[in-house]
Design a protein around this motif. Structure first.
Motif, short mmCIF file in Angstrom:
data_model
loop_
_atom_site.label_atom_id
_atom_site.label_comp_id
_atom_site.label_asym_id
_atom_site.label_seq_id
_atom_site.Cartn_x
_atom_site.Cartn_y
_atom_site.Cartn_z
N THR A 1 0.84 -1.21 0.00
CA THR A 1 0.00 0.00 0.00
C THR A 1 0.88 1.26 0.00
O THR A 1 0.60 2.22 -0.71
CB THR A 1 -0.93 0.00 1.25
N SER A 2 1.94 1.23 0.80
CA SER A 2 2.84 2.39 0.87
C SER A 2 3.43 2.68 -0.50
O SER A 2 3.54 3.84 -0.92
CB SER A 2 3.97 2.13 1.88
N GLU A 3 3.82 1.62 -1.22
CA GLU A 3 4.39 1.81 -2.57
C GLU A 3 3.38 2.52 -3.48
O GLU A 3 3.71 3.44 -4.22
CB GLU A 3 4.79 0.46 -3.18
N LYS A 4 2.13 2.06 -3.37
CA LYS A 4 1.08 2.66 -4.23
C LYS A 4 0.86 4.13 -3.85
O LYS A 4 0.66 4.98 -4.72
CB LYS A 4 -0.22 1.87 -4.09
N ILE A 5 0.87 4.39 -2.55
CA ILE A 5 0.67 5.77 -2.10
C ILE A 5 1.79 6.66 -2.65
O ILE A 5 1.55 7.76 -3.13
CB ILE A 5 0.61 5.84 -0.55
N GLN A 6 3.01 6.12 -2.60
CA GLN A 6 4.15 6.92 -3.09
C GLN A 6 3.99 7.21 -4.59
O GLN A 6 4.16 8.35 -5.04
CB GLN A 6 5.47 6.18 -2.84
N LYS A 7 3.66 6.15 -5.35
CA LYS A 7 3.54 6.32 -6.81
C LYS A 7 2.42 7.27 -7.19
O LYS A 7 2.48 7.98 -8.19
CB LYS A 7 3.32 4.95 -7.48
N SER A 8 1.35 7.29 -6.40
CA SER A 8 0.16 8.08 -6.77
C SER A 8 0.38 9.59 -6.62
O SER A 8 -0.42 10.39 -7.11
CB SER A 8 -1.02 7.66 -5.89
N GLY A 9 1.43 9.98 -5.86
CA GLY A 9 1.68 11.41 -5.64
C GLY A 9 0.79 12.02 -4.57
O GLY A 9 0.69 13.24 -4.45
N VAL A 10 0.13 11.16 -3.78
CA VAL A 10 -0.79 11.66 -2.75
C VAL A 10 -0.05 12.28 -1.55
O VAL A 10 -0.60 13.11 -0.83
CB VAL A 10 -1.73 10.50 -2.30
N LEU A 11 1.23 11.89 -1.36
CA LEU A 11 1.97 12.43 -0.21
C LEU A 11 1.96 13.96 -0.21
O LEU A 11 1.79 14.60 0.83
CB LEU A 11 3.42 11.93 -0.21
N GLN A 12 2.15 14.55 -1.40
CA GLN A 12 2.15 16.02 -1.51
C GLN A 12 0.80 16.60 -1.08
O GLN A 12 0.71 17.66 -0.48
CB GLN A 12 2.47 16.46 -2.94
#
Length: 607
Positions: free
Chosen positions: A41-52
């Motif tokens: 899930t963390s990998e997907k969150i990182q790829k999606s650009g949602v962290l910003q």
């Protein structure tokens, strides 16, 4: 997985203008997915650009803030997510949230920051830059006395965060110490000692900070000793005791804290552990025995704590430690011998111990370790004997007890630490003991071994001690037989080299021994003195302005003795000694000036 992708998409689109409800749903979906498979899930969150996007959601006004911080805390459990969290600009808004009053927000924010800092240089730098540590230390102070479950949970998270923030980083540890975190943590430990999780966090934080010198001074002003001993007495589990030991060991390096620990009753705890574990072969017990006995020895390194436990040689602690020496455990034999060496740090204690039969116990211990013995035990027992031999009144007693013979059994040792202590012990024993010095100086095996060790270039300590013992055998025996033995074994060249040592005390010892050789057995030694270029060396010592007054004095005494030999006298005449010596007549040191006049007269007569 579809739900997750959907939620991530939705978050990106709606984060700016969505209703709280739709956001809640997306965030719940993320938390659920993280609970099932955090890494994926963390990998997907990182790829999606949602962290910003999260950076804009971290506002004190939003009802979703705690959930967003919780998600950040969960993703930051993965090492590969920590830098992306920093790069996405999450640290400044998280640090801002530390100022809010909502306990759930504070809890999740503390977790998020703690996880981002774990083993991450970038994470720590960002938190430092945003001033996060200061706010957390203030929280610890204000929450310190609250014992309700929610406050204790928050305190645990904040302690953990500071620990991850400063772990193995001296600069950040110093920063926390300067903020005054130590008294707060000690107070925490006292108030919350019933709370296992919080206590554990405090201990790890202490262990983290206690390595720094500056922290020990601060710890010394608190009642840390009392708190740790109180906590230690309650522990049953090995792991918990081990954690406390890890804090005690670095703290006990400080002499003030040593005394505090002794006064708080730590020694009694340690002796009890030794008693319980000494006959056990369980791994945990063996480890505990080692830690407890090592710590005991460490406490005896402080002068005040040592004297307090010695109690004029009547102390029960001293008596118990004595009983370790004949034990069958190598660990206890070692700790017992080291403890005696530590008690033997002043003349009064040494005299009392020798009068009360300690020497025989140590000799018996050494006897058990002659053949294939334990090197650390040999080293410790020899250290103790060396210290006991320092007071003048002990030397003859120890010699008549047979200490020299016991020590000589280790001449065959190939271990430099044992060689070093053996040499030091013999040198202490023969100081001003003419008969013993003569007996040892005629022992050809010993002298040959000394000459061999004088060439131990890899072990400066052994080399230095061998030279000093060679010189001491001559100086204290003043015996022609000893000099002949040393000449025969090829020791003269080493004494000449010793006269050029960088240590004045060694130069002096060499020159005095060489002067005795020249006075008593010049003909026997003449060839070796010539080959070793002694005359040139003396010329150099007298010409060198940096030579100490006693070196100049003894060099001139030696020159006067050497001119009794024809070949050496020729060398002296060929080297313009008169010129160098006449300059020394005006030396500021009166003794040197007088000796210069006498030497000048002798040289003038001989020429």
């Amino acid at each position: 997985a579809d739900n997750l992708s959907e939620a991530l998409k939705k978050l990106k689109i709606t984060s700016t203008d969505s209703t709280a409800d739709s956001l809640e749903g997306c965030l719940d979906c993320l938390l659920q997915a993280l609970a099932q498979n955090n890494m994926e899930t963390s990998e997907k969150i990182q790829k999606s650009g949602v962290l910003q996007v999260f950076a804009s959601l971290l506002t004190p006004q939003s009802s979703c803030t705690a959930k967003v911080a919780n998600i950040i805390a969960e993703v930051a459990r993965n090492e590969f997510m920590r830098n992306p969290c920093v790069d996405a600009g999450l640290i400044p808004p998280l640090v801002q949230l530390l100022n809010c009053k909502d306990q759930e927000v504070l809890l999740q924010t503390g977790r998020a920051l703690g996880n981002i800092c774990y083993d991450s240089h970038e994470g720590r730098n960002a938190v430092d830059h945003a001033g996060g540590a200061h706010i957390v230390v203030d929280h610890l102070r204000s929450l310190c006395s609250k014992t309700d479950p929610a406050s204790e949970k928050l305190l645990t998270v904040f302690c953990g965060m500071l620990m991850n923030y400063s772990n193995e980083n001296d600069t950040l540890q110093s920063q926390l110490i300067n903020m005054g975190v130590i008294p707060t943590l000690v107070k925490l430990l006292g108030i919350h000692c019933q709370n296992a999780a919080l206590t554990e966090m405090c201990l790890v934080a202490f262990g983290n900070l206690a390595e720094l010198e500056s922290s020990k001074e601060q710890f010394a002003y608190t009642n840390i000793a009392e708190e740790l001993v109180k906590l230690f007495k309650k522990q049953i589990e090995h792991d918990k005791k081990e954690m406390i030991f890890e804090v005690l060991a670095p703290l006990a390096e400080n002499d003030v804290i040593k005394l505090q620990l002794v006064e708080a009753g730590l020694v009694e705890c340690l002796l009890e552990i030794v008693q319980k574990t000494v006959d056990s072969d369980k791994e945990d017990d063996i480890a505990e025995l080692k830690t407890a006995s090592d710590l005991m020895v460490l406490l005896l390194l402080g002068d005040e704590s040592m004297q307090k436990l010695f109690e004029g040689g009547k102390g029960s602690v001293f008596q118990r430690v004595l009983s370790w020496i004949p034990s069958n455990s190598h660990q206890l034999q070692l700790a017992g011998a080291l403890a005696i060496a530590n008690f033997a740090r002043n003349d009064g204690n040494c005299i009392h111990m020798v009068d009360n039969g300690i020497v025989q116990k140590l000799m018996d211990l050494l006897d058990r370790h002659v053949e294939d013995g334990n090197v650390t035990v040999q080293h410790a027992a020899l250290s103790a004997l060396r210290n006991l031999a320092i007071p003048v009144v002990n030397k003859a007693k120890m010699l008549s007890a047979g200490v020299a013979e016991a020590v000589l059994k280790f001449l065959r040792s190939e271990m430099p630490p044992v060689q070093f202590k053996l040499l030091g012990t013999l040198r202490m024993l023969i100081d001003a003991q003419a008969e013993a010095a003569e007996q040892l100086g005629k022992n050809i095996k010993l002298v040959e071994r000394l000459v061999e060790w004088c060439e131990a270039k890899d072990h400066a300590g052994v080399m230095g001690e061998s030279n000093r013992l060679l010189s001491a055998l001559i100086r204290h025996s003043k015996s022609k037989d000893v000099i002949r033995t040393i000449v025969q074994s090829g020791g003269i060249k080493h004494l000449v080299t010793m006269a050029t040592s960088e240590h004045v005390i060694m130069q002096n010892e060499a020159l005095v021994a060489l002067a005795l050789i020249a006075a008593l057995e010049l003909v026997t030694a003449e060839k070796d003195l010539e080959n070793a270029q002694l005359v040139q060396i003396l010329h150099r010592l007298l010409s060198d302005d940096r030579s100490a007054p006693e070196i100049k004095y003894n060099s001139m005494v030696l020159i006067c003795a050497l001119i009794g030999s024809e070949p050496l006298q020729k060398e002296v005449q060929s080297m313009a000694f008169l010129e160098v010596v006449s300059k020394l007549r005006s030396h500021e040191n009166k003794t040197v000036a007088q000796q210069a006049s006498l030497t000048e007269q002798r040289l003038a007569v001989e020429s």
